[in-house]
Design a protein around this motif. Structure first.
Motif, PDB file in Angstrom:
ATOM      1  N   GLU A 137      15.586   2.383  -1.621  1.00 18.46           N
ATOM      2  CA  GLU A 137      16.203   2.983  -2.805  1.00 18.46           C
ATOM      3  C   GLU A 137      15.732   2.287  -4.082  1.00 18.46           C
ATOM      4  N   LYS A 138      15.473   0.995  -4.002  1.00 19.96           N
ATOM      5  CA  LYS A 138      14.943   0.259  -5.156  1.00 19.96           C
ATOM      6  C   LYS A 138      13.544   0.779  -5.509  1.00 19.96           C
ATOM      7  N   ALA A 139      12.716   0.977  -4.491  1.00 16.91           N
ATOM      8  CA  ALA A 139      11.370   1.512  -4.719  1.00 16.91           C
ATOM      9  C   ALA A 139      11.440   2.904  -5.330  1.00 16.91           C
ATOM     10  N   LEU A 140      12.342   3.726  -4.829  1.00 17.36           N
ATOM     11  CA  LEU A 140      12.516   5.076  -5.353  1.00 17.36           C
ATOM     12  C   LEU A 140      12.900   5.038  -6.830  1.00 17.36           C
ATOM     13  N   ALA A 141      13.855   4.191  -7.184  1.00 20.08           N
ATOM     14  CA  ALA A 141      14.309   4.100  -8.577  1.00 20.08           C
ATOM     15  C   ALA A 141      13.193   3.618  -9.494  1.00 20.08           C
ATOM     16  N   GLU A 142      12.417   2.643  -9.025  1.00 26.90           N
ATOM     17  CA  GLU A 142      11.331   2.104  -9.837  1.00 26.90           C
ATOM     18  C   GLU A 142      10.264   3.156 -10.133  1.00 26.90           C
ATOM     19  N   ARG A 145       9.198   5.737 -13.892  1.00 19.58           N
ATOM     20  CA  ARG A 145       7.903   5.970 -14.530  1.00 19.58           C
ATOM     21  C   ARG A 145       7.724   7.434 -14.955  1.00 19.58           C
ATOM     22  N   LYS A 146       8.690   8.256 -14.574  1.00 16.93           N
ATOM     23  CA  LYS A 146       8.678   9.683 -14.908  1.00 16.93           C
ATOM     24  C   LYS A 146       7.384  10.370 -14.434  1.00 16.93           C
ATOM     25  N   PRO A 147       7.141  10.343 -13.136  1.00 18.65           N
ATOM     26  CA  PRO A 147       5.935  10.985 -12.604  1.00 18.65           C
ATOM     27  C   PRO A 147       6.018  12.503 -12.682  1.00 18.65           C
ATOM     28  N   GLN A 148       4.879  13.152 -12.571  1.00 17.46           N
ATOM     29  CA  GLN A 148       4.852  14.620 -12.582  1.00 17.46           C
ATOM     30  C   GLN A 148       5.591  15.200 -11.382  1.00 17.46           C
ATOM     31  N   GLY A 149       5.366  14.586 -10.235  1.00 15.43           N
ATOM     32  CA  GLY A 149       5.976  15.079  -9.012  1.00 15.43           C
ATOM     33  C   GLY A 149       7.373  14.530  -8.801  1.00 15.43           C
ATOM     34  N   THR A 150       7.942  14.851  -7.650  1.00 14.60           N
ATOM     35  CA  THR A 150       9.295  14.422  -7.316  1.00 14.60           C
ATOM     36  C   THR A 150       9.273  13.500  -6.107  1.00 14.60           C
ATOM     37  N   LEU A 151      10.366  12.768  -5.943  1.00 14.35           N
ATOM     38  CA  LEU A 151      10.461  11.823  -4.839  1.00 14.35           C
ATOM     39  C   LEU A 151      11.858  11.815  -4.242  1.00 14.35           C
ATOM     40  N   SER A 152      11.938  11.326  -3.021  1.00 12.00           N
ATOM     41  CA  SER A 152      13.224  11.085  -2.380  1.00 12.00           C
ATOM     42  C   SER A 152      13.054   9.927  -1.402  1.00 12.00           C
ATOM     43  N   PHE A 153      14.177   9.395  -0.936  1.00 13.79           N
ATOM     44  CA  PHE A 153      14.144   8.282   0.019  1.00 13.79           C
ATOM     45  C   PHE A 153      14.593   8.758   1.389  1.00 13.79           C
ATOM     46  N   LEU A 154      13.954   8.230   2.420  1.00 14.63           N
ATOM     47  CA  LEU A 154      14.317   8.544   3.799  1.00 14.63           C
ATOM     48  C   LEU A 154      14.388   7.251   4.598  1.00 14.63           C
ATOM     49  N   GLN A 155      15.535   6.978   5.197  1.00 12.54           N
ATOM     50  CA  GLN A 155      15.645   5.802   6.052  1.00 12.54           C
ATOM     51  C   GLN A 155      14.967   6.098   7.380  1.00 12.54           C
ATOM     52  N   ILE A 156      13.978   5.292   7.728  1.00  9.62           N
ATOM     53  CA  ILE A 156      13.288   5.463   9.008  1.00  9.62           C
ATOM     54  C   ILE A 156      12.743   4.121   9.476  1.00  9.62           C
ATOM     55  N   ASP A 157      13.142   3.739  10.668  1.00  6.31           N
ATOM     56  CA  ASP A 157      12.646   2.530  11.317  1.00  6.31           C
ATOM     57  C   ASP A 157      11.731   3.001  12.442  1.00  6.31           C
ATOM     58  N   ILE A 209       0.827  -1.203   0.000  1.00  3.05           N
ATOM     59  CA  ILE A 209       0.000   0.000   0.000  1.00  3.05           C
ATOM     60  C   ILE A 209       0.864   1.258   0.000  1.00  3.05           C
ATOM     61  N   GLY A 210       1.932   1.259   0.790  1.00  2.00           N
ATOM     62  CA  GLY A 210       2.807   2.425   0.850  1.00  2.00           C
ATOM     63  C   GLY A 210       3.459   2.719  -0.489  1.00  2.00           C
ATOM     64  N   TYR A 211       3.904   1.673  -1.152  1.00  2.00           N
ATOM     65  CA  TYR A 211       4.544   1.810  -2.476  1.00  2.00           C
ATOM     66  C   TYR A 211       3.555   2.360  -3.496  1.00  2.00           C
ATOM     67  N   ASP A 212       2.377   1.744  -3.566  1.00  2.00           N
ATOM     68  CA  ASP A 212       1.377   2.194  -4.533  1.00  2.00           C
ATOM     69  C   ASP A 212       0.925   3.624  -4.250  1.00  2.00           C
ATOM     70  N   THR A 213       0.854   3.967  -2.974  1.00  2.00           N
ATOM     71  CA  THR A 213       0.471   5.331  -2.614  1.00  2.00           C
ATOM     72  C   THR A 213       1.542   6.328  -3.033  1.00  2.00           C
ATOM     73  N   ALA A 214       2.802   5.979  -2.801  1.00  2.00           N
ATOM     74  CA  ALA A 214       3.898   6.857  -3.213  1.00  2.00           C
ATOM     75  C   ALA A 214       3.870   7.074  -4.720  1.00  2.00           C
ATOM     76  N   ALA A 215       3.670   5.991  -5.460  1.00  2.00           N
ATOM     77  CA  ALA A 215       3.647   6.080  -6.923  1.00  2.00           C
ATOM     78  C   ALA A 215       2.482   6.933  -7.413  1.00  2.00           C
ATOM     79  N   LEU A 216       1.307   6.735  -6.832  1.00  2.00           N
ATOM     80  CA  LEU A 216       0.132   7.475  -7.277  1.00  2.00           C
ATOM     81  C   LEU A 216       0.213   8.952  -6.916  1.00  2.00           C
ATOM     82  N   LEU A 217       0.647   9.261  -5.711  1.00  2.00           N
ATOM     83  CA  LEU A 217       0.721  10.663  -5.291  1.00  2.00           C
ATOM     84  C   LEU A 217       1.786  11.416  -6.087  1.00  2.00           C
ATOM     85  N   ALA A 218       2.884  10.733  -6.407  1.00  2.00           N
ATOM     86  CA  ALA A 218       3.922  11.378  -7.221  1.00  2.00           C
ATOM     87  C   ALA A 218       3.416  11.619  -8.642  1.00  2.00           C
TER      88      ALA A 218
END
Length: 258
Positions: free
Chosen positions: A45-50, A54-66, A17-26
């Motif tokens: 980082e793999k999720a970010l690259a994937e 897709r060349k979304p309209q918005g931008t993305l970055s990765f944040l390490q958080i446990d 769900i988190g991945y699909d949400t990131a992709a859709l919102l971006a």
């Protein structure tokens, strides 16, 4: 720095769900900057690259958080502050089901399992939100979405006619009920700085929540794509559920009783 975009932090965003949400919102707006939060750097980082591929309209970055590690939470909050100056939308998505109640198991709850589930599903969202509270206050229109579950509804659990009545997952149910109370508490206390808070059930969808081996079983039971869950979150961000802020909502414009 202060971002000119809508800054969206999603925990547990490397899969499901988190991945699909990131992709859709971006993809949905050039005004969105989506921060993919994940405890595993390689997976994040793999999720970010994937998604970037897709060349979304918005931008993305990765944040390490446990979300189960206080030092990780503090470091993540500090980095977001330095990079963006605020958080406009916090989506507390990271969660686990635990082992008790899973398909094929009859195990009783253990202290170890209780602690593991509550660490991720309750303590995590509580402490992450607290850590980034100054960043939410810095937003002009702060929103918090706690990804819950209909299994956390006490009303539905008490109804023998409810379709989920026969589903066990007691520890998971307890944790999501606690998350719902957190949402209600935050909704009440965050009004003073204009934040809107929702508990959100993403529906019964195909993810690895109950393990990779259980995916086909979910499909056989009628689970939908987790992309439908992401669509429900997008509708909240688009303001379509503003009148239900402070409530327990789900996909397709529906809501659940506490």
């Amino acid at each position: 720095m202060v971002s000119t975009k809508q800054v969206i932090l999603i925990t547990g965003a490397n899969a499901g769900i988190g991945y699909d949400t990131a992709a859709l919102l971006a993809a949905s707006s050039s005004n969105n900057h989506v921060i993919i939060g994940a405890r595993n750097v390689a997976k994040g980082e793999k999720a970010l690259a994937e998604i970037q591929a897709r060349k979304p309209q918005g931008t993305l970055s990765f944040l390490q958080i446990d979300v189960t590690d206080d030092d990780s939470i503090a470091a993540a909050a500090k980095k977001v502050e330095a990079d963006f100056g605020c958080i406009d939308v916090l989506i507390n998505n990271a969660g686990i089901s635990g082992t008790q109640g899973m398909a094929g198991t009859t195990a009783s709850p253990t202290r170890e399992n209780l602690r593991a589930v509550f660490e991720t599903n309750v303590y995590g969202p509580t402490l992450v939100t607290e850590a980034v509270l100054p960043l939410l206050k810095a937003s002009k229109s702060p929103k918090v979405i706690n990804v819950s579950s209909g299994l956390g509804s006490i009303t539905m659990r008490s109804d023998p006619n409810d379709p989920t009545y026969s589903v066990s997952f007691d520890v998971y149910r307890m944790s999501k009920s606690a998350l719902n109370m957190l949402s209600a508490c935050h909704s009440a206390s965050f009004k003073k700085f204009g934040a809107k808070v929702w508990a959100y059930c993403p529906g019964f969808v195909v993810t690895n929540l109950t393990g990779e081996e259980d995916r086909q079983n979910r499909v056989n039971m009628g689970a939908e794509s987790s992309e439908t869950s992401a669509q429900g979150i997008l509708e909240i961000l688009e303001g379509k559920r503003d009148s239900e802020a402070g409530g327990f909502v789900t996909r397709y414009g529906k809501a659940y009783p506490w």
